[in-house]
Design a protein around this motif. Structure first.
Motif, PDB file in Angstrom:
ATOM      1  N   VAL A  60     -10.127   0.105 -39.910  1.00 44.84           N
ATOM      2  CA  VAL A  60      -9.765  -0.435 -38.540  1.00 44.84           C
ATOM      3  C   VAL A  60      -8.419  -1.185 -38.953  1.00 44.84           C
ATOM      4  O   VAL A  60      -7.466  -1.129 -37.834  1.00 44.84           O
ATOM      5  N   GLY A  61      -8.554  -2.176 -39.959  1.00 46.35           N
ATOM      6  CA  GLY A  61      -7.269  -3.055 -39.822  1.00 46.35           C
ATOM      7  C   GLY A  61      -6.123  -2.391 -40.989  1.00 46.35           C
ATOM      8  O   GLY A  61      -6.185  -2.186 -42.077  1.00 46.35           O
ATOM      9  N   LEU A  62      -5.310  -1.593 -40.126  1.00 45.75           N
ATOM     10  CA  LEU A  62      -4.188  -1.087 -40.898  1.00 45.75           C
ATOM     11  C   LEU A  62      -2.866  -1.477 -40.368  1.00 45.75           C
ATOM     12  O   LEU A  62      -2.584  -1.978 -39.018  1.00 45.75           O
ATOM     13  N   PRO A  63      -1.600  -1.261 -40.960  1.00 44.29           N
ATOM     14  CA  PRO A  63      -0.294  -1.688 -40.620  1.00 44.29           C
ATOM     15  C   PRO A  63       0.041  -0.617 -39.587  1.00 44.29           C
ATOM     16  O   PRO A  63      -0.402   0.475 -39.405  1.00 44.29           O
ATOM     17  N   ARG A  64       1.045  -0.927 -38.858  1.00 43.96           N
ATOM     18  CA  ARG A  64       1.760  -0.296 -37.823  1.00 43.96           C
ATOM     19  C   ARG A  64       1.007  -0.158 -36.571  1.00 43.96           C
ATOM     20  O   ARG A  64       1.480  -0.742 -35.316  1.00 43.96           O
ATOM     21  N   ILE A  65       0.049   0.735 -36.720  1.00 43.33           N
ATOM     22  CA  ILE A  65      -1.065   0.601 -35.459  1.00 43.33           C
ATOM     23  C   ILE A  65      -2.409   0.722 -36.048  1.00 43.33           C
ATOM     24  O   ILE A  65      -2.571   1.317 -37.246  1.00 43.33           O
ATOM     25  N   ASP A  66      -3.378  -0.207 -35.616  1.00 44.63           N
ATOM     26  CA  ASP A  66      -4.629  -0.263 -36.068  1.00 44.63           C
ATOM     27  C   ASP A  66      -5.430   0.917 -35.934  1.00 44.63           C
ATOM     28  O   ASP A  66      -5.226   1.988 -35.160  1.00 44.63           O
ATOM     29  N   GLY A  67      -6.912   0.702 -36.352  1.00 42.92           N
ATOM     30  CA  GLY A  67      -7.704   1.933 -36.393  1.00 42.92           C
ATOM     31  C   GLY A  67      -8.213   2.225 -34.665  1.00 42.92           C
ATOM     32  O   GLY A  67      -8.203   3.210 -34.457  1.00 42.92           O
TER      33      GLY A  67
END
Length: 240
Positions: A60-67
Motif C-alpha cells: 500500500v505504502g509506495l512512492p509516486r503512486i500508492d497501492g
C-alpha cells in the motif's frame, strides 16, 4: 535469465522496501515462481499494464503512486483483471474495505510469514485458473456473465467487476434462484484459507455497487441468517 514463462506462474512484486522484496522474491522463486520487481507505484503500474501476471503482490505504502491508486487505475483505466494481493501494515476494517474497494482481491497484514504469502498467492492462482471452459454464459434478469471472456454486462452495459466479484457472480448465478450459504461461498472462493468475517461482506458490498446500484432494481439479495442469491424478484412476483 528466467525460465520459459509460458509454463510458469509469474508474480509482479511491487514493494519499495528492498530488503523485504528481496526476501519475498527469493522465497517465491524457490517455490517455482518467476518474479518481476518494481520499487515504486508508477514503475509497477507500467509493468502491470504491459505484461501478463498471474498475481500482483502490491504494497500500500509506495512512492509516486500508492497501492490504492495503483489498484484503482489498474481496474478503471487499464481495465486489467489481474488478481491483486495487497500488503498493508494497516489492519483496521476501514483500511481493509478501502483496499477491496480499490479493486484488491485479498490482503495480508504485515508482518506475515512468507509461507502465508505463498498460500495466498496460490489461492488466487487456483481461483483464476479454475472453471471456465467453452463459451458458456450465465444470465439472470438481464445480467450476463461470459465465462470465456470474463466480461459482465447488465442490460447491455459492460460492468467493471473484480476477479473475486466474477467468482461471486458465477457461484450465485449458477445456483439462481436458490440461496447459497455464506459458508459455501467462502469455501468455494477461498478453500482452506478462509478470510476474516469482513472480507466476503466487503466484496459483496463492492459487487452490489457495480451490479445493482446503477439500475432501478436489485438482483443480489441477502437472505437473513443463511446466505445470498441472485434473482429478478419482479419476475418471481409476476409468476405467482
Amino acid at each position: 535469465m528466467m525460465s520459459d514463462r509460458s509454463t510458469r506462474k509469474i508474480v509482479l512484486l511491487v514493494e519499495d522496501n528492498r530488503q523485504l522484496s528481496e526476501a519475498e522474491g527469493a522465497f517465491l522463486e524457490s517455490a517455482g515462481y518467476d518474479v518481476d520487481y518494481a520499487m515504486d507505484g508508477m514503475e509497477g503500474y507500467r509493468l502491470a499494464t504491459e505484461n501478463h501476471y498471474d498475481v500482483i503482490v502490491l504494497d500500500v505504502g509506495l512512492p509516486r503512486i500508492d497501492g490504492l491508486e495503483f489498484c484503482r487505475r489498474l481496474r478503471t483505466e487499464a481495465r486489467k483483471a489481474t488478481p491483486v494481493l495487497m500488503l498493508t501494515a494497516r489492519d483496521t476494517l476501514d483500511d481493509k474495505v478501502a483496499g477491496l474497494e480499490a479493486g484488491a482481491d485479498d490482503y495480508l497484514t504485515k508482518p506475515f510469514a512468507v509461507q502465508e504469502l505463498r498460500a495466498r498467492i496460490e489461492a488466487l492462482v487456483r481461483r483464476v485458473r479454475r472453471e471456465v471452459g467453452g463459451g458458456e454464459q450465465l444470465e439472470v434478469g438481464g445480467l450476463v456473465l461470459d465465462l470465456l471472456s470474463h466480461t459482465v454486462k447488465r442490460e447491455g452495459r459492460t460492468l467493471n467487476v473484480s476477479p473475486i466479484g466474477m467468482q461471486l457472480l458465477s457461484i450465485l448465478m449458477r445456483a439462481s434462484p436458490a440461496v447459497v450459504s455464506r459458508q459455501d461461498i467462502e469455501r468455494e472462493i477461498w478453500g482452506g484459507n478462509l478470510p476474516d468475517s469482513d472480507t466476503l461482506r466487503s466484496h459483496l458490498y463492492n459487487l452490489r455497487k457495480v451490479v445493482d446500484k446503477p439500475f432501478d432494481h436489485p438482483l443480489i439479495h441477502t437472505v437473513m441468517s443463511f446466505g445470498f442469491r441472485i434473482a429478478d424478484a419482479r419476475s418471481e412476483v409476476s409468476a405467482t
